[in-house]
Design a protein around this motif. Structure first.
Motif, mmCIF file in Angstrom:
data_model
loop_
_atom_site.group_PDB
_atom_site.id
_atom_site.type_symbol
_atom_site.label_atom_id
_atom_site.label_comp_id
_atom_site.label_asym_id
_atom_site.label_seq_id
_atom_site.Cartn_x
_atom_site.Cartn_y
_atom_site.Cartn_z
ATOM 1 N N ILE A 1 8.897 7.003 5.336
ATOM 2 C CA ILE A 1 8.953 8.573 5.143
ATOM 3 C C ILE A 1 7.739 8.970 5.167
ATOM 4 C CG2 ILE A 1 9.578 10.308 3.234
ATOM 5 C CD1 ILE A 1 11.671 8.505 2.137
ATOM 6 N N GLU A 2 7.422 10.146 5.909
ATOM 7 C CA GLU A 2 6.206 10.833 5.904
ATOM 8 C C GLU A 2 5.888 12.321 5.473
ATOM 9 O OE1 GLU A 2 5.714 10.101 10.188
ATOM 10 O OE2 GLU A 2 6.648 12.111 10.812
ATOM 11 N N LYS A 3 7.024 12.708 5.290
ATOM 12 C CA LYS A 3 7.191 14.031 4.554
ATOM 13 C C LYS A 3 8.398 14.158 3.753
ATOM 14 C CE LYS A 3 7.545 18.990 5.862
ATOM 15 N NZ LYS A 3 7.430 20.127 7.095
ATOM 16 N N ILE A 4 7.956 14.839 2.455
ATOM 17 C CA ILE A 4 8.982 15.409 1.492
ATOM 18 C C ILE A 4 8.910 16.655 1.290
ATOM 19 C CG2 ILE A 4 9.948 14.727 -0.855
ATOM 20 C CD1 ILE A 4 8.717 11.810 -0.358
ATOM 21 N N GLY B 1 0.792 -1.107 -0.011
ATOM 22 C CA GLY B 1 -0.142 0.067 -0.076
ATOM 23 C C GLY B 1 0.873 1.216 -0.052
ATOM 24 N N GLY B 2 2.087 1.163 0.054
ATOM 25 C CA GLY B 2 2.881 2.265 0.089
ATOM 26 C C GLY B 2 3.911 2.359 -0.869
ATOM 27 N N VAL C 1 8.262 4.591 1.609
ATOM 28 C CA VAL C 1 7.236 6.047 1.785
ATOM 29 C C VAL C 1 5.914 5.720 2.150
ATOM 30 C CG1 VAL C 1 6.540 8.134 0.353
ATOM 31 C CG2 VAL C 1 8.714 6.852 -0.122
ATOM 32 N N LEU C 2 5.310 6.385 2.943
ATOM 33 C CA LEU C 2 4.055 6.234 3.199
ATOM 34 C C LEU C 2 3.091 6.470 2.246
ATOM 35 C CD1 LEU C 2 3.744 7.407 6.905
ATOM 36 C CD2 LEU C 2 4.053 5.029 6.062
#
Length: 227
Positions: free
Chosen positions: A218-221, A168-169, A182-183
């Motif tokens: 990773i939750e933010k880029i 799912g990611g 990566v979420l």
């Protein structure tokens, strides 16, 4: 007379050897300490082979160093670089307005002149530094941890588009060969613009600032504009 001539020849030979050694020790790869540098030519590697190896290394992702700032001056600063295996060394970092980004731990620009002794920094630079005492580099990215308890982001360059991870990611493969999870609902924003971006905008050569959550994904880029 013959003894004097022999002595002169020996001295000249020694001087030439010292010049040759100096010429082959202008740069070292960032994974090495200055104390650990060896004379590769003496081990059978030619100067041409050394040059090719260094050029090949240049394609690798920017090397990360970290430590605490010890001195700030116009256009540069010094910090005490820490090694994972223990120990440290002073490194002088040059800040080039044309190629160096200095950001805080939230991803916003920082005036290098506002840095102060004791600030924690992550320094990203190419894979080689000058062999001087102390060694010197020109940074590509400097991240200053000027806020307590903030999670420090990491600077990476994507080797290609994101791929699905089957759970799912997504997976982000970096130029250094790492695969980062990566979420699916990862937040992505552009650097200092109002341009709308999405995870599908990440491709080969995309420069990213990433924040990893407690589960290692990773939750933010922050995506840098390549234009």
């Amino acid at each position: 007379m013959k003894k004097r001539m022999i002595a002169i020849v020996l001295i000249a030979g020694m001087a030439g050897a010292m010049v040759s050694m100096a010429a082959t020790k202008q740069v070292i790869r960032m994974g090495e300490t200055t104390a650990a540098v060896t004379e590769e030519t003496a081990a059978g590697q030619t100067e041409g082979e050394q040059t090719e190896e260094i050029q090949a290394d240049m394609a690798i992702e920017n090397y990360k160093m970290w430590g605490a700032v010890t001195n700030v001056s116009e256009g540069s600063f010094s910090f005490e670089r820490q090694f994972e295996e223990g120990g440290s060394e002073e490194v002088i970092v040059h800040v080039d307005p044309e190629q160096t980004l200095v950001l805080d731990s939230d991803g916003f620009p920082v005036d290098p002149a506002q840095m102060k002794n004791g600030d924690s920094v992550y320094v990203y630079a190419g894979p080689a530094m000058t062999l001087s005492l102390p060694p010197q580099v020109t940074a590509v990215m400097v991240i200053v941890n000027n806020k307590q308890d903030n999670v420090m982001p990491e600077y990476v360059t994507a080797a290609g588009c994101l791929t699905e991870d089957g759970q799912g990611g997504y997976l982000l493969k970096t130029e250094g060969g790492r695969e980062l999870k990566v979420l699916a609902n990862c937040e992505i924003i552009p650097y200092l613009t109002r341009q709308a971006v999405s995870l599908s905008d990440i491709g080969e050569g995309s420069r990213c600032l990433i924040w990893t959550g407690t589960e290692g994904a990773i939750e933010k880029i922050v995506l840098f504009n390549e234009n």
